[in-house]
Design a protein around this motif. Structure first.
Motif, mmCIF file in Angstrom:
data_model
loop_
_atom_site.group_PDB
_atom_site.id
_atom_site.type_symbol
_atom_site.label_atom_id
_atom_site.label_comp_id
_atom_site.label_asym_id
_atom_site.label_seq_id
_atom_site.Cartn_x
_atom_site.Cartn_y
_atom_site.Cartn_z
ATOM 1 N N GLY A 195 0.833 -1.197 0.000
ATOM 2 C CA GLY A 195 0.000 0.000 0.000
ATOM 3 C C GLY A 195 0.868 1.248 0.000
ATOM 4 O O GLY A 195 2.091 1.152 0.081
ATOM 5 N N GLY A 196 0.226 2.375 -0.119
ATOM 6 C CA GLY A 196 0.958 3.630 -0.094
ATOM 7 C C GLY A 196 1.624 3.805 1.262
ATOM 8 O O GLY A 196 1.193 3.225 2.251
ATOM 9 N N ASN A 197 2.643 4.592 1.306
ATOM 10 C CA ASN A 197 3.360 4.754 2.566
ATOM 11 C C ASN A 197 2.501 5.335 3.682
ATOM 12 O O ASN A 197 2.756 5.112 4.858
ATOM 13 N N ASP A 198 1.459 6.037 3.294
ATOM 14 C CA ASP A 198 0.560 6.569 4.323
ATOM 15 C C ASP A 198 -0.209 5.434 5.002
ATOM 16 O O ASP A 198 -0.849 5.634 6.031
ATOM 17 N N GLN A 199 -0.131 4.262 4.413
ATOM 18 C CA GLN A 199 -0.813 3.104 4.985
ATOM 19 C C GLN A 199 0.070 2.320 5.945
ATOM 20 O O GLN A 199 -0.363 1.314 6.507
ATOM 21 N N TRP A 200 1.312 2.728 6.068
ATOM 22 C CA TRP A 200 2.273 1.972 6.863
ATOM 23 C C TRP A 200 1.726 1.582 8.237
ATOM 24 O O TRP A 200 1.773 0.424 8.642
ATOM 25 N N GLY A 201 1.203 2.546 8.932
ATOM 26 C CA GLY A 201 0.690 2.275 10.269
ATOM 27 C C GLY A 201 -0.428 1.234 10.257
ATOM 28 O O GLY A 201 -0.442 0.314 11.072
ATOM 29 N N ASN A 202 -1.331 1.367 9.315
ATOM 30 C CA ASN A 202 -2.443 0.428 9.226
ATOM 31 C C ASN A 202 -1.976 -0.978 8.864
ATOM 32 O O ASN A 202 -2.486 -1.972 9.366
ATOM 33 N N ILE A 203 -1.029 -1.034 7.954
ATOM 34 C CA ILE A 203 -0.544 -2.338 7.505
ATOM 35 C C ILE A 203 0.204 -3.045 8.627
ATOM 36 O O ILE A 203 -0.012 -4.226 8.907
ATOM 37 N N VAL A 204 1.069 -2.301 9.285
ATOM 38 C CA VAL A 204 1.837 -2.886 10.368
ATOM 39 C C VAL A 204 0.932 -3.320 11.526
ATOM 40 O O VAL A 204 1.193 -4.319 12.198
ATOM 41 N N ALA A 205 -0.159 -2.614 11.689
ATOM 42 C CA ALA A 205 -1.111 -3.010 12.727
ATOM 43 C C ALA A 205 -1.636 -4.407 12.405
ATOM 44 O O ALA A 205 -1.827 -5.237 13.300
ATOM 45 N N GLY A 206 -1.845 -4.681 11.131
ATOM 46 C CA GLY A 206 -2.303 -6.000 10.717
ATOM 47 C C GLY A 206 -1.228 -7.049 10.924
ATOM 48 O O GLY A 206 -1.502 -8.173 11.361
ATOM 49 N N VAL A 207 -0.015 -6.682 10.595
ATOM 50 C CA VAL A 207 1.113 -7.599 10.786
ATOM 51 C C VAL A 207 1.203 -8.010 12.259
ATOM 52 O O VAL A 207 1.355 -9.193 12.579
ATOM 53 N N GLU A 208 1.056 -7.033 13.121
ATOM 54 C CA GLU A 208 1.143 -7.331 14.557
ATOM 55 C C GLU A 208 -0.036 -8.162 15.037
ATOM 56 O O GLU A 208 0.112 -9.056 15.859
ATOM 57 N N LEU A 209 -1.198 -7.854 14.495
ATOM 58 C CA LEU A 209 -2.384 -8.601 14.890
ATOM 59 C C LEU A 209 -2.233 -10.076 14.524
ATOM 60 O O LEU A 209 -2.604 -10.960 15.299
ATOM 61 N N ILE A 210 -1.681 -10.318 13.352
ATOM 62 C CA ILE A 210 -1.475 -11.706 12.915
ATOM 63 C C ILE A 210 -0.450 -12.398 13.810
ATOM 64 O O ILE A 210 -0.607 -13.553 14.186
#
Length: 416
Positions: A195-210
């Motif tokens: 995703g766009g870099n502005d999505q970094w926080g959201n994406i990483v939140a998913g990574v951590e959730l998994i």
RNA sequence: GGUGGGGUUCCCGAGUGGUCAAAGGGAGCAGACUGUAAAUCUGCCGGCGACGCCUUCGGAGGUUCGAAUCCUCCCCCCACCA
């Protein structure tokens, strides 16, 4: 696919080489993961029935993934669109109804099909399918527990909004996107989100959730924010967005958008928006001075071909050459038809200019003529009320031009 | 709910009774220079068959010869307090 694997360049290197990568999670592991077929996804907002040029970066990234033997998932955010992602934006998005979102998703799929092969593994999913049925209490208990409000507030994506105001519905966006990733991991074995870099926080939140719920590793790849050399957002012009839908932005205008690329952007754009080998891209990028126009023509043709197909790309190029260079055919140039009877009487230049869509008002047409910026067959029109008549027809058409770039072919309408 | 501050032309932002279609900046457009690029300079930048007329300053009324500017009511936004 491993047969030629040794010789193949790693996707990550392909993406990096072409300018797609801003940051990634733990690169060594990601690299290892991507050595075998992997499922990855990108979310798209169904806020319109068409993509615009700005979405081309993630779309191309998915296409590169599929070409490298991975399985791409294009996730339409039908559920999240009902909330609105606050990331990076200063204002809350307007909320859409389910029907609008559904209709938009259909339009997007048609466009994605030009880049992704849905018959060969690529998937189009809609998160409304699993988000809308969520039970609030269960969600809080299963997903909410894993999130620290302190950490969320520290996220860059929320920081700006904290100053102007962030409401609760938007604050939940990160949880839902993280949940999407978890859902895709569970049901499709998806391990990478881009995703766009502005999505970094959201994406990483998913990574951590998994990691917390499944004890498994998932990864993130983000793209840089693509702007033009002069700082403008990709695909935005004063006239509006450049759409992929030919009904919204004609192939001719689409082609023109790329032809007008600023010099310093050409090589970067060739890497991002075409599949040309990087050797060729660099070669074109080395052109200097006026010769760089050649590279822009390649860029414009290639992108137009990807989005609208070979035939439309050729027609757009022909029209462009005809209007700007001479030669070529006018078939696909912007055209305006007028009643032949009016041409017999003659139409005042400022009226015709306005009718043809070359100016926004008659007043603007007058000013344009006054400033010497309106042309009839390449000759400046001298007075605003000069009459344009049948005697001005050349080869059956009248060529009007506003400024250097806006053309219109005036044709007498055929009675039929 | 309370208190205070705001809503101006595409955007930002001046303007507190006439000299306001409304400063300034940005964006945009045109001309010059060029390469359908950038930078720079100059001009334009609400509408209208146009030295005048019409419509704009959150909405609706009102005061006045005259309102973006004053009064009344309403809508919306922001900050602090609750």
């Amino acid at each position: 696919m491993e047969a030629e694997g040794a010789a193949m360049i790693h996707v990550l290197d392909v993406l990096r080489d072409r300018g797609f990568v801003e940051q990634t999670t733990d690169e060594a592991n990601l690299r290892e993961l991507l050595r075998s077929p992997t499922t990855c996804y990108i979310g798209f907002d169904p806020t319109a029935s068409s993509f615009h040029v700005g979405s081309l970066v993630p779309i191309m990234a998915l296409a590169h993934m599929q070409r490298a033997g991975h399985r791409p998932i294009a996730l339409v955010g039908g559920g999240t669109a009902m909330i609105g992602d606050p990331s990076g934006k200063t204002e809350m998005r307007r909320l859409l109804t389910r029907d609008q979102i559904e209709a938009n998703a259909q339009g997007l799929k048609v466009q994605l099909a030009r880049f992704l092969d849905f018959d060969d593994g690529a998937l189009l999913l809609n998160n409304a399918d699993w988000l809308l049925g969520l039970n609030y209490i269960e969600f809080l208990r299963d997903v909410g527990v894993h999130f620290s409000v302190n950490r969320m507030l520290a996220a860059e994506s929320y920081r700006q909004r904290l100053e102007t105001g962030l409401n609760f519905i938007e604050f939940n966006y990160m949880l839902l996107q993280a949940y999407d990733f978890l859902h895709l991991f569970r049901h499709f074995g998806c391990r990478v989100q881009m995703g766009g870099n502005d999505q970094w926080g959201n994406i990483v939140a998913g990574v951590e959730l998994i990691r917390r719920t499944e004890g498994q590793a998932a990864h993130a790849i983000t793209f840089p924010l693509i702007t033009t050399a002069s700082g403008a957002k990709m695909g935005k012009t004063a006239q509006g967005a450049i759409w992929l839908d030919p009904a919204l932005t004609s192939p001719y205008d689409f082609y023109q958008y790329w032809i007008n690329t600023e010099d310093p952007d050409v090589e970067r754009f060739l890497g991002l928006f075409t599949f040309l080998p990087m050797d060729r891209v660099r070669e074109l990028g080395r052109l200097e001075g006026a010769a760089i126009r050649e590279a822009k023509e390649v860029l414009a043709f290639e992108v137009t071909r990807l989005v609208h197909g070979e035939a439309e790309a050729r027609r757009a190029r022909d029209a462009s050459l005809a209007l700007f260079g001479g030669g070529g055919r006018l078939d696909k140039a912007p055209t305006h038809e007028v009643d032949p009877a009016r041409l017999v009487e003659g139409i005042e230049a400022f009226v015709l200019l306005h009718e043809a869509g070359l100016t926004k008002s008659r007043g603007e047409a007058r000013r344009l003529i006054g400033q010497g910026g309106a042309y009839l067959h390449g000759e400046p029109i001298r007075s605003f009320d000069q009459r344009i008549t049948v005697t001005d027809l050349k080869d059956g058409v009248i060529l009007l031009r506003a400024g250097k770039k806006k053309h219109c072919v005036i044709r007498p309408a055929r009675e039929g």
